[in-house]
Design an enzyme around this catalytic site. Sequence first.
Site, PDB file in Angstrom:
ATOM      1  N   ARG A 174       0.816  -1.227   0.000  1.00  0.00           N
ATOM      2  CA  ARG A 174       0.000   0.000   0.000  1.00  0.00           C
ATOM      3  C   ARG A 174       0.846   1.272   0.000  1.00  0.00           C
ATOM      4  O   ARG A 174       0.430   2.302   0.529  1.00  0.00           O
ATOM      5  CB  ARG A 174      -0.963   0.024   1.201  1.00  0.00           C
ATOM      6  CG  ARG A 174      -1.913  -1.167   1.251  1.00  0.00           C
ATOM      7  CD  ARG A 174      -2.886  -1.194   0.083  1.00  0.00           C
ATOM      8  NE  ARG A 174      -3.728  -2.374   0.160  1.00  0.00           N
ATOM      9  CZ  ARG A 174      -3.455  -3.545  -0.424  1.00  0.00           C
ATOM     10  NH1 ARG A 174      -2.357  -3.667  -1.149  1.00  0.00           N
ATOM     11  NH2 ARG A 174      -4.277  -4.561  -0.316  1.00  0.00           N
ATOM     12  N   SER A 225     -10.696   1.145   3.242  1.00  0.00           N
ATOM     13  CA  SER A 225      -9.974   0.645   4.419  1.00  0.00           C
ATOM     14  C   SER A 225      -9.335   1.799   5.189  1.00  0.00           C
ATOM     15  O   SER A 225      -8.647   2.631   4.601  1.00  0.00           O
ATOM     16  CB  SER A 225      -8.892  -0.344   3.998  1.00  0.00           C
ATOM     17  OG  SER A 225      -9.466  -1.491   3.411  1.00  0.00           O
ATOM     18  N   GLU A 295      -4.344   3.786   6.623  1.00  0.00           N
ATOM     19  CA  GLU A 295      -4.165   3.610   5.184  1.00  0.00           C
ATOM     20  C   GLU A 295      -4.853   4.748   4.439  1.00  0.00           C
ATOM     21  O   GLU A 295      -4.388   5.194   3.397  1.00  0.00           O
ATOM     22  CB  GLU A 295      -4.757   2.267   4.736  1.00  0.00           C
ATOM     23  CG  GLU A 295      -4.620   1.989   3.245  1.00  0.00           C
ATOM     24  CD  GLU A 295      -5.100   0.597   2.873  1.00  0.00           C
ATOM     25  OE1 GLU A 295      -5.910   0.491   1.940  1.00  0.00           O
ATOM     26  OE2 GLU A 295      -4.659  -0.376   3.510  1.00  0.00           O
TER      27      GLU A 295
END
EC number: 1.3.1.98
Length: 303
Positions: A174, A225, A295
Amino acid sequence: MDKVIQELKELEVGKVLENEPLSNHTTIKIGGPADVLVIPKDIQAVKDTMKVVKKHGVKWTAIGRGSNLLVLDEGIRGVVIKLGQGLDHMEIDGEQVTVGGGYSVVRLATGISKKGLSGLEFAAGIPGSVGGAVYMNAGAHGSDISKVLVKALILFEDGTIEWLTNEEMAFSYRTSILQNKRPGICLEAVLQLEQKERDQIVAQMQKNKDYRKETQPVSNPCAGSIFRNPLPEHAGRLVEEAGLKGHQIGGAKVSEMHGNFIVNAGGATAKDVLDLIAFIQKTIKEKYDIDMHTEVEIIGEKR
């Protein structure tokens, strides 16, 4: 700022909106106003916008389709560049696809699957733009953008534009080089895919879409998320085990479906979301001695 607005309009860069609420441009429906929001009509318009911004020494920020994004309640000063319809082109050349940073990831994954091109099955149902997906190395189901990206055309903080190879993007979980070492945004990407049996690709994509619908709050305003998975643990599982599903602060609520999602249950502010994030982080740290890192991208003016 009046001169900046005037010049942008004279150059006909695209839509130029003043004091635009960014809640209109984020999937969680939260965000204060942008002094100026520009939706450029093409890559040349992005370049022209950057010339004006640099000339006047104005702060600038870029956003995509507003997923995985939390804009603070005070909004964003300066010029916000939204990569949207003007950068949503796609060309297929054999097994290679060139696609604009404003192109929808869902639309891209669906479109290439119908051509029998494999490599983006994981992206079925992932909201957001290609530019945003490259920026954060979006992924699911054990794969991510780094597996298929050949190169990306990047607009850097100083206004320069250049191509970066997959290796130069320094992808990890990520994360890409664009988030810290060389801040920038993706205007265009070249992807290497693989010709496979069309029906198998479509079936796998449908399976991934169904899983997302069954396990994630896709019908509620949310930002995707909230936390990175603290591998080998899973963020959602930790939140659920801590008994935090359904916990609410103001209008922000931990989804009943998935612990790693915060939904706008009605009238939520960015402060509500931040307070809820902090509460979750504190609880998980106390219970499991695990640090939870966000995130979701958090941008905007702090009070």
